[in-house]
Design a protein around this motif. Structure first.
Motif, PDB file in Angstrom:
ATOM      1  N   SER A   1       5.173  14.733   0.267  1.00 46.02           N
ATOM      2  CA  SER A   1       3.772  14.309   0.221  1.00 46.02           C
ATOM      3  C   SER A   1       3.544  13.061   1.061  1.00 46.02           C
ATOM      4  O   SER A   1       2.539  12.946   1.776  1.00 46.02           O
ATOM      5  CB  SER A   1       3.353  14.048  -1.228  1.00 46.02           C
ATOM      6  OG  SER A   1       3.503  15.209  -2.019  1.00 46.02           O
ATOM      7  N   ILE A   2       4.477  12.114   0.995  1.00 48.08           N
ATOM      8  CA  ILE A   2       4.355  10.891   1.784  1.00 48.08           C
ATOM      9  C   ILE A   2       4.400  11.215   3.277  1.00 48.08           C
ATOM     10  O   ILE A   2       3.636  10.664   4.083  1.00 48.08           O
ATOM     11  CB  ILE A   2       5.473   9.900   1.409  1.00 48.08           C
ATOM     12  CG1 ILE A   2       5.195   9.294   0.027  1.00 48.08           C
ATOM     13  CG2 ILE A   2       5.598   8.792   2.438  1.00 48.08           C
ATOM     14  CD1 ILE A   2       3.996   8.378  -0.021  1.00 48.08           C
ATOM     15  N   LEU A   3       5.297  12.120   3.659  1.00 44.26           N
ATOM     16  CA  LEU A   3       5.365  12.527   5.068  1.00 44.26           C
ATOM     17  C   LEU A   3       4.056  13.171   5.514  1.00 44.26           C
ATOM     18  O   LEU A   3       3.568  12.916   6.627  1.00 44.26           O
ATOM     19  CB  LEU A   3       6.529  13.500   5.272  1.00 44.26           C
ATOM     20  CG  LEU A   3       7.945  12.918   5.188  1.00 44.26           C
ATOM     21  CD1 LEU A   3       8.975  14.018   5.417  1.00 44.26           C
ATOM     22  CD2 LEU A   3       8.131  11.805   6.218  1.00 44.26           C
ATOM     23  N   LEU A   4       3.472  13.995   4.654  1.00 46.45           N
ATOM     24  CA  LEU A   4       2.208  14.644   4.990  1.00 46.45           C
ATOM     25  C   LEU A   4       1.091  13.617   5.135  1.00 46.45           C
ATOM     26  O   LEU A   4       0.287  13.682   6.077  1.00 46.45           O
ATOM     27  CB  LEU A   4       1.857  15.669   3.911  1.00 46.45           C
ATOM     28  CG  LEU A   4       0.531  16.419   4.094  1.00 46.45           C
ATOM     29  CD1 LEU A   4       0.556  17.215   5.397  1.00 46.45           C
ATOM     30  CD2 LEU A   4       0.266  17.341   2.905  1.00 46.45           C
ATOM     31  N   ILE A   5       1.039  12.656   4.220  1.00 50.37           N
ATOM     32  CA  ILE A   5       0.010  11.613   4.299  1.00 50.37           C
ATOM     33  C   ILE A   5       0.175  10.794   5.574  1.00 50.37           C
ATOM     34  O   ILE A   5      -0.803  10.485   6.271  1.00 50.37           O
ATOM     35  CB  ILE A   5       0.084  10.705   3.052  1.00 50.37           C
ATOM     36  CG1 ILE A   5      -0.327  11.491   1.805  1.00 50.37           C
ATOM     37  CG2 ILE A   5      -0.815   9.485   3.224  1.00 50.37           C
ATOM     38  CD1 ILE A   5      -0.108  10.730   0.516  1.00 50.37           C
TER      39      ILE A   5
ATOM     40  N   TRP B   1       0.829  -1.201   0.000  1.00 52.77           N
ATOM     41  CA  TRP B   1       0.000   0.000   0.000  1.00 52.77           C
ATOM     42  C   TRP B   1       0.867   1.257   0.000  1.00 52.77           C
ATOM     43  O   TRP B   1       0.675   2.169  -0.801  1.00 52.77           O
ATOM     44  CB  TRP B   1      -0.920  -0.031   1.213  1.00 52.77           C
ATOM     45  CG  TRP B   1      -1.825   1.155   1.350  1.00 52.77           C
ATOM     46  CD1 TRP B   1      -1.727   2.172   2.244  1.00 52.77           C
ATOM     47  CD2 TRP B   1      -2.978   1.440   0.561  1.00 52.77           C
ATOM     48  NE1 TRP B   1      -2.738   3.084   2.069  1.00 52.77           N
ATOM     49  CE2 TRP B   1      -3.528   2.658   1.032  1.00 52.77           C
ATOM     50  CE3 TRP B   1      -3.597   0.800  -0.500  1.00 52.77           C
ATOM     51  CZ2 TRP B   1      -4.662   3.224   0.483  1.00 52.77           C
ATOM     52  CZ3 TRP B   1      -4.731   1.372  -1.048  1.00 52.77           C
ATOM     53  CH2 TRP B   1      -5.251   2.566  -0.559  1.00 52.77           C
ATOM     54  N   TRP B   2       1.858   1.283   0.878  1.00 50.50           N
ATOM     55  CA  TRP B   2       2.731   2.448   0.948  1.00 50.50           C
ATOM     56  C   TRP B   2       3.618   2.554  -0.292  1.00 50.50           C
ATOM     57  O   TRP B   2       3.823   3.646  -0.827  1.00 50.50           O
ATOM     58  CB  TRP B   2       3.601   2.380   2.209  1.00 50.50           C
ATOM     59  CG  TRP B   2       2.878   2.835   3.429  1.00 50.50           C
ATOM     60  CD1 TRP B   2       2.375   2.071   4.433  1.00 50.50           C
ATOM     61  CD2 TRP B   2       2.537   4.188   3.761  1.00 50.50           C
ATOM     62  NE1 TRP B   2       1.751   2.847   5.376  1.00 50.50           N
ATOM     63  CE2 TRP B   2       1.836   4.157   4.995  1.00 50.50           C
ATOM     64  CE3 TRP B   2       2.750   5.417   3.151  1.00 50.50           C
ATOM     65  CZ2 TRP B   2       1.358   5.300   5.611  1.00 50.50           C
ATOM     66  CZ3 TRP B   2       2.279   6.564   3.769  1.00 50.50           C
ATOM     67  CH2 TRP B   2       1.589   6.500   4.980  1.00 50.50           C
ATOM     68  N   PHE B   3       4.127   1.416  -0.745  1.00 51.47           N
ATOM     69  CA  PHE B   3       4.979   1.462  -1.935  1.00 51.47           C
ATOM     70  C   PHE B   3       4.166   1.868  -3.166  1.00 51.47           C
ATOM     71  O   PHE B   3       4.652   2.600  -4.039  1.00 51.47           O
ATOM     72  CB  PHE B   3       5.637   0.101  -2.165  1.00 51.47           C
ATOM     73  CG  PHE B   3       6.678   0.121  -3.252  1.00 51.47           C
ATOM     74  CD1 PHE B   3       7.891   0.762  -3.061  1.00 51.47           C
ATOM     75  CD2 PHE B   3       6.436  -0.496  -4.472  1.00 51.47           C
ATOM     76  CE1 PHE B   3       8.848   0.789  -4.061  1.00 51.47           C
ATOM     77  CE2 PHE B   3       7.388  -0.476  -5.480  1.00 51.47           C
ATOM     78  CZ  PHE B   3       8.597   0.168  -5.269  1.00 51.47           C
ATOM     79  N   GLY B   4       2.918   1.398  -3.234  1.00 54.59           N
ATOM     80  CA  GLY B   4       2.051   1.797  -4.340  1.00 54.59           C
ATOM     81  C   GLY B   4       1.773   3.286  -4.325  1.00 54.59           C
ATOM     82  O   GLY B   4       1.783   3.951  -5.372  1.00 54.59           O
TER      83      GLY B   4
END
Length: 368
Positions: free
Chosen positions: A113-117, A74-77
């Motif tokens: 963006s990943i950090l924000l999510i 999920w995270w890698f996707g």
């Protein structure tokens, strides 16, 4: 979860974007890495769906497939889908960026963006989700197996579809190019008849006299790897079947800030003896070589002509012959700066013959 799902959906849409009419700039931005990354994101989404469905079917007997496997996909996707979207947007709105800057900006934006999510996910109040009760019956085992096979088949179909589309597109391009070569008139333009600093329109007009029509694109419409030089402002090309009486494939022109600066022709491998003989008649072969061809590991030779330098090398087995011409004014702009700095420990471009020795009419002080 909703945000991540939307990100994965965006990745899937990029994967399928080639099937819809798109502006040329957006279509160009989608090519290459965005398509590959979006395919990876789609496959990650399929894996997540499989893990979640298995947990649902198992109920209280679930082995937490999503927790152990699915969440990492999920995270890698999300990561790959975000990177694909960012590369596409940067390529569309800022087409002039080089590959390094483009990737750096995309990776930085994706990381933020990943950090924000992740922060927003952690900020949500924890909710306990109760899995539905169920039994690990033979019927459930069979259903899980069928679902796994179906999802694997879907993934395989997606892979095959992309491969089939790629093959069909490449075959279509090859057939179209071959048809153009057969219909093209012989290329008769010598290098000296198309000197440096010509504009795109001037080059088109001169080439049209020989019955050829150039396809020209600006820097914004081409990926860096599709330009003759990465910092070209425009590139033009046309398919040809013959050049100077020698079987040929294509001729490409590159333009810089001062106009035409480079020209490249490609010939079939078997044309090398004829090409070399033509170059020997065309100009004066230089005593030194100009580096080594990375594919053949053979030295690159140079021939001096009035309008510039022509470079070529014997091709490796089965590869095309490449002939490259650089305008003398462009070479002067590159190399004269070294000649005017004799104390430099290392020549920036590794060129050792003074420009004035090749073209006495050039004064390096005019190219400071």
């Amino acid at each position: 979860m909703l945000g991540g799902g939307l990100i994965l959906l965006a990745g899937v849409l990029i994967l399928l974007a080639g099937r819809f009419p798109l502006p040329l700039g957006l279509y160009t931005a989608l090519q290459g890495p965005p398509m590959i990354l979006s395919a990876i994101a789609a496959y990650c989404g399929i894996t997540v769906a499989l893990a979640s469905i298995i947990d649902r079917i198992d109920g209280v007997d679930a082995v937490a497939a999503y927790h152990h496997v699915g969440r990492w996909f999920w995270w890698f996707g999300q990561l790959t889908a975000l990177l694909a979207c960012t590369l596409t947007l940067i390529g569309f709105f800022l087409p002039g960026l080089g590959n390094g800057v483009r990737w750096g900006a995309a990776v930085s934006t994706t990381f933020c963006s990943i950090l924000l999510i992740a922060f927003l996910d952690q900020a949500k109040p924890a909710t306990r989700q109760q899995l539905p009760c169920g039994k690990n019956t033979p019927a459930n085992e069979m259903l899980k197996t069928c679902l796994a096979l179906i999802l694997m088949a879907v993934a395989g179909m997606l892979i095959y579809q992309r491969y089939a589309d790629y093959r069909a597109r490449e075959q279509g391009y090859a057939a179209s190019d071959e048809a153009e070569r057969r219909a093209a008139k012989p290329w008769i333009h010598e290098f000296d008849t198309l000197p440096g600093q010509l504009s795109v329109d001037e080059l088109k007009s001169r080439v049209a006299l020989g019955g050829h029509r150039l396809s020209c694109f600006s820097r914004a419409e081409l990926e860096p790897q599709n330009r003759l030089q990465e910092d070209d402002t425009h590139d033009c090309w046309t398919n040809i079947g013959e050049a100077w009486g020698i079987p040929a494939h294509i001729v490409v022109f590159g333009f810089g800030q001062h106009g035409l600066r480079s020209q490249m022709l490609r010939f079939p491998h078997a044309s090398w003896p004829l090409v070399e003989a033509y170059l020997e008649r065309l100009g004066q072969r230089q005593a030194q070589t100009f580096g080594v061809d990375p594919s053949s590991r053979r030295p690159i030779s140079g021939w001096r002509i009035d309008s510039g330098l022509v470079f070529s090398s014997a091709p490796p087995s089965g590869e095309e012959v490449v002939v490259l011409w650089n305008a003398k004014d462009e070479l002067a702009r590159l190399y004269c700066r070294d000649e005017l700095s004799p104390k430099a420990a290392k020549k920036q471009y590794g060129y050792t013959v003074p420009v004035a020795a090749l073209w006495p009419e050039i004064n390096c002080r005019d190219f400071r």
